[in-house]
Design an enzyme around this catalytic site. Structure first.
Site, PDB file in Angstrom:
ATOM      1  N   ASP A 143      43.038  33.380  36.093  1.00 49.15           N
ATOM      2  CA  ASP A 143      43.297  33.839  34.725  1.00 49.15           C
ATOM      3  C   ASP A 143      43.912  35.234  34.707  1.00 49.15           C
ATOM      4  O   ASP A 143      43.892  35.910  33.668  1.00 49.15           O
ATOM      5  CB  ASP A 143      41.989  33.868  33.920  1.00 49.15           C
ATOM      6  CG  ASP A 143      41.731  32.553  33.201  1.00 49.15           C
ATOM      7  OD1 ASP A 143      42.549  31.630  33.341  1.00 49.15           O
ATOM      8  OD2 ASP A 143      40.699  32.438  32.506  1.00 49.15           O
ATOM      9  N   ASP A 189      32.071  32.924  42.313  1.00 49.83           N
ATOM     10  CA  ASP A 189      32.861  33.985  41.708  1.00 49.83           C
ATOM     11  C   ASP A 189      33.717  34.661  42.774  1.00 49.83           C
ATOM     12  O   ASP A 189      33.476  34.500  43.979  1.00 49.83           O
ATOM     13  CB  ASP A 189      31.948  35.016  41.038  1.00 49.83           C
ATOM     14  CG  ASP A 189      31.435  34.528  39.690  1.00 49.83           C
ATOM     15  OD1 ASP A 189      31.895  33.469  39.224  1.00 49.83           O
ATOM     16  OD2 ASP A 189      30.566  35.205  39.103  1.00 49.83           O
ATOM     17  N   ASP A 246      33.945  37.485  44.126  1.00 44.77           N
ATOM     18  CA  ASP A 246      33.395  38.391  45.134  1.00 44.77           C
ATOM     19  C   ASP A 246      32.314  37.730  45.978  1.00 44.77           C
ATOM     20  O   ASP A 246      31.599  38.417  46.709  1.00 44.77           O
ATOM     21  CB  ASP A 246      32.818  39.644  44.457  1.00 44.77           C
ATOM     22  CG  ASP A 246      31.753  39.312  43.419  1.00 44.77           C
ATOM     23  OD1 ASP A 246      31.939  38.323  42.687  1.00 44.77           O
ATOM     24  OD2 ASP A 246      30.735  40.016  43.346  1.00 44.77           O
ATOM     25  N   ASP A 249      26.619  30.079  31.831  1.00 38.02           N
ATOM     26  CA  ASP A 249      25.874  29.443  32.922  1.00 38.02           C
ATOM     27  C   ASP A 249      24.454  29.088  32.487  1.00 38.02           C
ATOM     28  O   ASP A 249      23.959  27.990  32.748  1.00 38.02           O
ATOM     29  CB  ASP A 249      25.854  30.363  34.150  1.00 38.02           C
ATOM     30  CG  ASP A 249      25.626  31.826  33.785  1.00 38.02           C
ATOM     31  OD1 ASP A 249      25.163  32.114  32.655  1.00 38.02           O
ATOM     32  OD2 ASP A 249      25.908  32.693  34.623  1.00 38.02           O
TER      33      ASP A 249
END
Length: 533
Positions: free
Chosen positions: A133, A192, A194, A286
């Site tokens: 994105d 994610d 990281d 989530d």
């Protein structure tokens, strides 16, 4: 000189008159209004403290029970290592989709994509999906080139973009599942940008699904590559370790429910779809998905022995935005789903009470509000109103037990527990504000700010004297460095401490002085920099 002297005398008498009027109003309102209201606030805070105390003791007992009896997830749920089938070959293994949502992740995109592509699983039974994105064209180009580089090595990797960022992360994940090739997948692992899973991640998580058809989610534990980066990251590690080691493990073993952490987990796609898929109505998409899935009767497993590397926010600004999202979102979700949870007919009454009371009300609302309101507002106010007293069990004993139980998850940082308490009290200001915003659905209720990540760049930072030089260096935008709410709260606490030292009888002045210094340190911007701890 005579005029100046007369003016000075006049101003002094005026100030004395104003202060006298304020004092008179205080005395008039004290008995009929201030004392009853403050006494009510003390009782409410004591009730919330008892609720939090009981919750912490309960989880501590369950955790002890799990440890003593060695009730690992593999014992509670059926788990067998997947075996090779000579007849079926790779078809014996389920098809797995790996989603990596990212947004301008210049520092970490290579780490996350490389870790996902390094997962050990039959190459024709895994699809890596990078959901980019990014709004920076240069970063988008770098991410796409990285995907092509892995594709040239034979990795089944898809680079997906969309025209807008509607729904933020939830929207990206939702759109990612709409692609035709996803229909052949049974499970989806989410990481994610990281997060860096170990190569055997799927071998250790997928068997839970294969042998237990009622399991919807397997959540792995986060470990932090930059926990020792600075004092602030050590404080974060202490809080998050309790969440993983106690809260999630207890939820998994008692009601097979806990909040999905948004990453480092694997979902059964059928369960995800049955629950209604990803929704962007709160900033905790989530947790929203997890609650809806458990209301459909699905079970969750927390696999604490499966660890995934991740990164903690390194700056106070990034950490504050993250905490706003993590505090505001659950409160807003509680507002939206309370009635739905109460009226659900697929789960037991005890599980509904656990989700509503324990998971949401005590941990996500009471836990945030009582910390700031009691220890940073009500307790200091009793110094100014000695007619109202706080019992010693509420002021000292209960907070001490809660602190001890909260800190056992990180034994290596027990020597920092006092600093951790002070820092958590400072952060409770933002968490309380965010919780109220979420409950009332006002202001920044749906604000989404991506947490800044540094990847390996923090390793390049200087150390020693240069660390300290940066620590005491002011922001070029002078006023941009200061956090006004913290400074105002620090002034209030310091004033109460000064009054207690000279005129009071509560002997809270040491706590009030020290806590005010913690608020001043954060308020003046001396936090979240690369300082040795």
């Amino acid at each position: 000189m005579e005029i100046n002297s007369e003016t000075f005398v006049l101003q002094s008498s005026t100030r004395a008159g104003v202060l006298g009027q304020v004092g008179m109003l205080w005395d008039l309102a004290k008995a009929p209004l201030i004392v009853p209201v403050l006494r009510l606030m003390v009782n409410v805070c004591l009730a919330m403290s008892v609720m939090l105390f009981v919750e912490r003791v309960y989880m501590g007992i369950v955790k002890l029970f799990i440890q003593v009896l060695r009730r690992t997830p593999k014992k509670k749920f059926k788990w067998e290592a997947m075996k090779e089938d000579l007849e079926l070959g790779s078809l014996a293994y389920p098809m797995v989709l790996v989603q990596i949502p990212m947004y301008n992740e210049k520092e970490v995109y290579q780490l996350s994509i490389g870790a996902a592509c390094g997962l050990s699983w039959p190459s024709d039974r895994i699809i890596i999906q990078v959901l980019d994105d990014s709004t920076d064209p240069a970063i988008k180009e770098m991410v796409e080139l990285e995907c092509k580089r892995w594709a040239n090595k034979g990795i089944n990797i898809k680079y997906e973009i969309r025209e807008n960022r509607t729904g933020y992360k939830a929207g990206a994940l939702r759109e990612g599942l709409k692609h035709g090739y996803v229909n052949q997948c049974d499970f989806v692992a989410i990481f994610d940008a990281d997060f860096q899973p170990e190569p055997d991640f799927l071998w250790r998580t997928i068997p839970f699904f294969v042998h237990n058809p009622d399991i919807a989610l397997v959540q792995a534990r986060w470990i932090f590559v930059n926990a020792d980066e600075c004092l602030m990251t050590r404080m974060q590690e202490m809080s998050l370790d309790y969440h993983f080691i106690v809260e999630q493990e207890v939820g998994s073993h008692t009601y097979a429910f806990f909040g999905f952490n948004g990453t480092a987990g694997v979902w059964r796609i059928a369960a995800l779809n049955e629950a209604g898929g990803w929704k962007d109505r709160t900033t905790v998409e989530d947790m929203d998905l997890a609650v809806r899935a458990t209301l459909k009767g699905w079970k969750f497993v927390y696999a604490g022995d499966v660890q995934v590397k991740s990164e903690l926010p390194s700056t106070f600004k990034a950490f504050r935005y993250q905490q706003h999202r993590w505090s505001c979102g659950p409160a807003n979700l509680f507002r939206k789903m309370a009635v739905e949870i109460l009226t659900n007919k697929k789960v037991t009454l005890w599980k509904k009470l656990y989700v509503l009371y324990s998971f949401f009300f005590v941990r996500k609302i009471v836990g945030h509000i009582v910390t700031f309101s009691f220890y940073c507002v009500v307790l200091p106010m009793t110094v100014l109103v000695p007619e109202v007293e706080v019992p010693i069990w509420g002021a000292i004993y209960i907070p001490s037990v809660i602190t001890i139980l909260n800190s056992v998850g990180t034994p290596r940082s027990l020597h920092l527990v006092i600093i951790w308490i002070l820092f958590e009290n400072v952060m409770s200001l933002h968490r309380t504000k965010a919780t109220i915003i979420g409950l009332l659905e006002i202001g920044r209720v749906n604000e989404w700010v991506v947490t800044e990540k540094l990847g390996d760049s923090f390793k390049m930072k200087t150390s020693g004297v240069k660390h300290l030089k940066k620590f005491f260096q002011f922001n070029p935008k002078f006023w941009g460095r200061f956090n006004r709410l913290e400074i105002i709260t620090g002034m209030f606490l310091f004033s109460c401490g000064w009054y207690d030292y000279y005129y009071g009888k509560n002997n809270y002045f040491i706590y009030l002085f020290v806590q005010s210094m913690a608020f001043f340190v954060v308020g003046l911007g001396y936090v979240g920099t690369f300082v040795p701890n």
